[in-house]
Design a protein around this motif. Sequence first.
Motif, short mmCIF file in Angstrom:
data_model
loop_
_atom_site.label_atom_id
_atom_site.label_comp_id
_atom_site.label_asym_id
_atom_site.label_seq_id
_atom_site.Cartn_x
_atom_site.Cartn_y
_atom_site.Cartn_z
N UNK A 244 -3.54 8.27 -2.75
CA UNK A 244 -4.36 7.87 -3.88
C UNK A 244 -5.49 6.95 -3.42
N UNK A 245 -6.62 6.95 -4.16
CA UNK A 245 -7.72 6.05 -3.81
C UNK A 245 -7.26 4.59 -3.87
N UNK A 246 -7.64 3.82 -2.88
CA UNK A 246 -7.19 2.43 -2.82
C UNK A 246 -8.21 1.48 -3.42
N UNK A 247 -7.73 0.34 -3.79
CA UNK A 247 -8.58 -0.72 -4.31
C UNK A 247 -9.39 -1.31 -3.15
N UNK A 248 -10.68 -1.56 -3.34
CA UNK A 248 -11.48 -2.13 -2.25
C UNK A 248 -11.05 -3.57 -1.93
N UNK A 249 -10.56 -3.78 -0.74
CA UNK A 249 -10.19 -5.11 -0.28
C UNK A 249 -10.87 -5.32 1.08
N UNK B 269 0.82 -1.21 0.00
CA UNK B 269 0.00 0.00 0.00
C UNK B 269 0.86 1.26 0.00
N UNK B 270 1.97 1.24 0.71
CA UNK B 270 2.86 2.40 0.74
C UNK B 270 3.42 2.70 -0.64
N UNK B 271 3.68 1.66 -1.41
CA UNK B 271 4.23 1.84 -2.75
C UNK B 271 3.18 2.31 -3.73
N UNK B 272 1.98 1.73 -3.65
CA UNK B 272 0.96 1.97 -4.66
C UNK B 272 0.08 3.19 -4.40
N UNK B 273 -0.15 3.52 -3.15
CA UNK B 273 -1.18 4.49 -2.85
C UNK B 273 -0.72 5.75 -2.15
N UNK B 274 0.56 5.99 -2.09
CA UNK B 274 1.06 7.27 -1.64
C UNK B 274 2.27 7.60 -2.49
N UNK B 275 2.34 8.83 -2.94
CA UNK B 275 3.46 9.18 -3.81
C UNK B 275 3.27 10.53 -4.44
N UNK B 276 3.95 10.76 -5.52
CA UNK B 276 3.92 12.05 -6.20
C UNK B 276 5.28 12.32 -6.81
N UNK B 277 5.34 13.30 -7.69
CA UNK B 277 6.61 13.65 -8.31
C UNK B 277 7.53 14.33 -7.31
N UNK B 278 8.78 14.47 -7.68
CA UNK B 278 9.78 15.03 -6.77
C UNK B 278 9.40 16.39 -6.25
#
Length: 287
Positions: A96-101, A80-89
Motif C-alpha cells: 500500500x502507498x505509505x505516508x510521507x516521512x 510499516x509491515x502492519x500498515x502497508x502490506x496486507x490483503x484478504x486471506x
Amino acid sequence: MANEPLRTPSASTSAIATRLLSVLLIGSVSIWAQYEASRGFDITIVNDAHGTPSARRFDLLFVSNDKATRIILNTSNFVEQILYSGGDTHEEVIVLPTKPVDRVILRLVQMSSSSDRVSVVVSPGKKAGEFVIGINSAIMEEKNPNVAMVAAVQRGMARVWLWNGRKGVPRSLLEGMVEYIASLAGISPSPESARLMRHGSGSCWTEDDPAAVAQFLRFCEAKRRGFFARLNRAMKEDWEPRMMDEALGIPVRRLCSLYHSVITATLSPSANTTSDLVAEEILNQDA
C-alpha cells in the motif's frame, strides 16, 4: 648516471599508510551512505533534559552507542509491515502507498508534573514529512529503561505512520490503533487498562481507554484479515465514520454488539465455555 634521491623506509611506509587510509575512508563513506539510504528517512536524536541524571543516563544508554537510532529503525519497520502490506486471506499480498516521512526527531524532554504518566508525545515538525517524538525523561528512572524506551518509541512510531483523516479521526480511535500496534509488538497495557478493557460499553471505538479500543480492533481484524491496514489507508482522506464499515465489510456497530456479547459471556460466572470458544462461535455467525 645521475644520482637519484634515496627513499627512506619511513617515507615509503607513510605513503602506503596514506593510501590505505584513503581506501578505508572511501569505504567507510560508502557504507555510511548505503546505511543512510536504507533508513528511508533522516533521524535526529536530541537530549533536552539538560544537566539531569536522566539526561546523563540517556546519553550513556541510548546515544553514545547509537541504540536510539536502531530502536527507531526497528520499531518503524514493524509498524510499516502492519500498515502497508496486507490483503484478504484469498488475495495476493499488496504493498500500500505509505505516508510521507522524511525526518524523525527523537527528543528527550522534561514534562510537567501533570504529564508524568505520559511517556511519549508525537507532534509535527517544522517541515512537511517531519515528526517529533517527545520522550518523557521520567522513562530513564524506570527499573528497566531499555524496555520502557522501546515501548515508548514503538507507540511513537505507530503514531508517526498512522494517517489521521486530516486530523478528523476521533482521538479515541487513533490512540486505540496505536495501542493495537503496541500489543502486536508484545507491549502490555497498563494494569488499569487491562482491567477496564473487560468492561466496555457503547461504541467500541469511542472508549476512553486505548487498550479497550485496541482489543476491539483485534476482534475486527480476526473477523476480516487486512481490516486494520485498509482502515489506515482510508484515513488518508477526510475522516468519515463509514470508513469503519467499508474496511470491515459489514456495519461495525453490529460487530460491536457481538463483541459486547463476547465480553458478557466471558465475565458471566455461569459461562460453560472459554472466551476464545465464545469469540469463535460469534465470529462464525453470518454477517
